[in-house]
Design a protein around this motif. Structure first.
Motif, mmCIF file in Angstrom:
data_model
loop_
_atom_site.group_PDB
_atom_site.id
_atom_site.type_symbol
_atom_site.label_atom_id
_atom_site.label_comp_id
_atom_site.label_asym_id
_atom_site.label_seq_id
_atom_site.Cartn_x
_atom_site.Cartn_y
_atom_site.Cartn_z
ATOM 1 N N TYR A 177 33.415 9.104 -25.484
ATOM 2 C CA TYR A 177 32.157 8.406 -25.763
ATOM 3 C C TYR A 177 32.367 7.324 -26.829
ATOM 4 O O TYR A 177 31.789 6.249 -26.757
ATOM 5 N N GLU A 186 20.136 23.612 -14.055
ATOM 6 C CA GLU A 186 20.308 22.192 -14.393
ATOM 7 C C GLU A 186 21.760 21.926 -14.794
ATOM 8 O O GLU A 186 22.360 20.933 -14.379
ATOM 9 N N VAL A 239 27.841 17.007 -10.325
ATOM 10 C CA VAL A 239 27.928 15.533 -10.274
ATOM 11 C C VAL A 239 29.167 15.064 -11.027
ATOM 12 O O VAL A 239 29.943 14.237 -10.542
ATOM 13 N N ARG A 254 23.971 21.643 -11.812
ATOM 14 C CA ARG A 254 23.797 20.378 -11.078
ATOM 15 C C ARG A 254 24.561 19.241 -11.776
ATOM 16 O O ARG A 254 25.244 18.448 -11.134
ATOM 17 N N ALA A 291 31.165 16.298 -26.323
ATOM 18 C CA ALA A 291 30.660 15.288 -27.255
ATOM 19 C C ALA A 291 29.393 15.757 -27.965
ATOM 20 O O ALA A 291 28.438 14.997 -28.115
ATOM 21 N N LEU A 292 29.397 17.008 -28.407
ATOM 22 C CA LEU A 292 28.225 17.540 -29.103
ATOM 23 C C LEU A 292 28.540 17.833 -30.553
ATOM 24 O O LEU A 292 29.673 18.181 -30.907
ATOM 25 N N GLU A 345 24.000 20.796 -31.942
ATOM 26 C CA GLU A 345 23.624 20.565 -30.536
ATOM 27 C C GLU A 345 24.289 21.604 -29.632
ATOM 28 O O GLU A 345 23.709 22.079 -28.654
ATOM 29 N N SER A 365 25.009 17.409 -20.480
ATOM 30 C CA SER A 365 25.951 16.406 -19.985
ATOM 31 C C SER A 365 27.015 16.127 -21.048
ATOM 32 O O SER A 365 28.222 16.093 -20.769
ATOM 33 N N CYS A 366 26.563 15.957 -22.278
ATOM 34 C CA CYS A 366 27.486 15.713 -23.393
ATOM 35 C C CYS A 366 28.373 16.940 -23.648
ATOM 36 O O CYS A 366 29.549 16.814 -24.000
ATOM 37 N N HIS A 426 24.293 10.254 -19.161
ATOM 38 C CA HIS A 426 23.388 11.282 -18.652
ATOM 39 C C HIS A 426 22.469 10.727 -17.572
ATOM 40 O O HIS A 426 22.304 11.327 -16.501
ATOM 41 N N SER A 432 18.930 18.365 -20.991
ATOM 42 C CA SER A 432 19.783 17.947 -19.876
ATOM 43 C C SER A 432 20.868 16.991 -20.369
ATOM 44 O O SER A 432 22.040 17.100 -20.001
ATOM 45 N N MET A 433 20.479 16.060 -21.250
ATOM 46 C CA MET A 433 21.469 15.114 -21.787
ATOM 47 C C MET A 433 22.496 15.854 -22.647
ATOM 48 O O MET A 433 23.691 15.582 -22.585
ATOM 49 N N LEU A 434 22.007 16.818 -23.411
ATOM 50 C CA LEU A 434 22.947 17.578 -24.246
ATOM 51 C C LEU A 434 23.943 18.350 -23.381
ATOM 52 O O LEU A 434 25.120 18.471 -23.723
ATOM 53 N N GLU A 485 14.583 16.892 -20.623
ATOM 54 C CA GLU A 485 15.449 15.707 -20.486
ATOM 55 C C GLU A 485 16.478 15.680 -21.610
ATOM 56 O O GLU A 485 17.663 15.409 -21.392
#
Lengths: 169, 202
Positions: free
Chosen positions: A136, B44, B51, B47, B22-23, B27, B16-17, A155, B12-14, B9
């Motif tokens: 990142y 979630e 991806v 999913r 990258a947390l 987090e 992904s990270c 994301h 969900s982003m967390l 949301e």
């Protein structure tokens, strides 16, 4: 990531050539554009390597790559675009028309096609992260945006891809 | 409801990270807690994971070989300019030049040098080295002379080997100055002549 600043441009070409080419191909779906990008980036690396000061080599390289890519896109946008084929089959609806499918004839698979439907910033972030393998921080450095923006772009890009790709039940 | 969506949301982003490592520690705790307690969060997470895995399965593509160093045209460029390329090489070289800016630049540089070299004026030999027409006459006088002439832009170097036929002298190498002092050089230039003959009188 600090890299060895004594890299020659040949080293860069061999080490990063596939990544640069894949980056451009995944963003455009066009092998000719990808080849042009590799060529231009390597030329710039060759000219600029002497003036490169130790630091984030990845950031430097991908900034060059990204800026070169965007310059190419802007140049193309200034050129006259191919006129739409005439006929009563032109569909401006949400679903892709046969012409749109033909226009994207170079797309090799569903994933590539889905990628091309993402807004540029999301597509770029996902490609740099998942295809090229940058962190990142490196993406933030290359795109000159805060890391928080990168997190959000990746994301949102992935979320959109999830909607675009069909998954086996 | 909107508040719930925003939280989802964000989570969900967390996640992904989290997959990308990258947390921040705080987090990370948040994600781990959600995954341990919330079925929806787990779904979630799966999913997003799918991806991400799909994108990462995209292979790195091979760069066309002509773009990489070592695959450029080198000596072929000179042959190309001189029209000396083998017939089979011609389409390969032409195709490469059509796509390789670097080789096109090298070709242009090479062409400039080639034109510059070819434009250099031809040099006339110095007057005193003018070639005599009557070669046989000098041979009858008993002097055998071998001369090597090399010409350049800045200097002319001559090596002479002089060996009188009827004397005990062994052939010696002499400079132009020596030659002039020991012999009377008779020279005249005929147009286009390149050989040099020198006659000497004792």
């Amino acid at each position: 990531m600090a890299e060895n600043p004594t890299l020659t441009w040949e080293d860069v070409a061999h080490r990063y050539g596939r990544k640069i080419y894949s980056f451009a191909y995944r963003l455009t779906g066009n092998p000719d554009d990808a080849a042009d990008l590799v060529q231009e980036v390597l030329l710039k690396v060759r000219k600029g390597l002497d003036s490169y000061s130790p630091g984030s080599f990845e950031g430097w390289l991908w900034r060059i790559t990204r800026n070169t890519f965007l310059d190419g896109v802007r140049k193309k946008q200034r050129r006259p675009t191919t006129p739409l084929p005439e006929g009563d089959h032109i569909d401006i609806g949400a679903s892709p028309s046969p012409d749109e499918v033909l226009a994207s004839v170079r797309l090799s698979d569903d994933v590539q096609a889905a990628l091309l439907k993402l807004p540029y910033d999301f597509r770029e972030a996902v490609v740099l992260c998942d295809v090229v393998g940058l962190t990142y921080e490196e993406i933030a450095d290359a795109a000159d945006v805060p890391v928080g923006t990168v997190r959000s772009r990746i994301h949102r890009g992935r979320s959109m891809l999830r909607g675009l790709l069909t998954w086996p039940v | 409801m909107a508040s719930v969506n925003r939280v989802n949301e964000h989570l969900s982003m967390l996640m992904s990270c989290y997959l990308d490592g990258a947390l921040t520690p705080r987090e990370l705790d948040e994600v781990v807690f959600a995954l341990e307690t919330d079925e929806t969060a787990i779904a979630e997470f799966r999913r997003i994971q799918e991806v991400r895995r799909t994108m990462r399965l995209l292979p790195l593509l091979d760069v066309p070989a002509y773009l990489l160093p070592g695959d450029h045209l080198n000596e072929q460029l000179s042959a190309y300019l001189d029209g000396e390329l083998a017939t089979l090489e011609m389409p390969v070289v032409s195709a490469h030049l059509a796509t390789c800016m670097e080789c096109r630049r090298d070709l242009a540089e090479l062409d400039k040098s080639r034109i510059a070299v070819r434009a250099l004026p031809g040099l006339e030999p110095p007057e005193f080295l003018d070639v005599h027409r009557d070669v046989k006459q000098h041979r009858r006088r008993g002097l055998r002379t071998a001369i090597a002439v090399a010409s350049g832009v800045a200097a002319v170097t001559l090596a002479f080997t002089v060996g009188p036929l009827a004397s005990e002298q062994t052939p010696v190498a002499v400079s132009i100055g020596d030659l002039q002092s020991r012999h009377t050089a008779v020279a005249s230039v005929s147009s286009g002549a390149v050989a040099v003959q020198v006659s000497a009188t004792p």
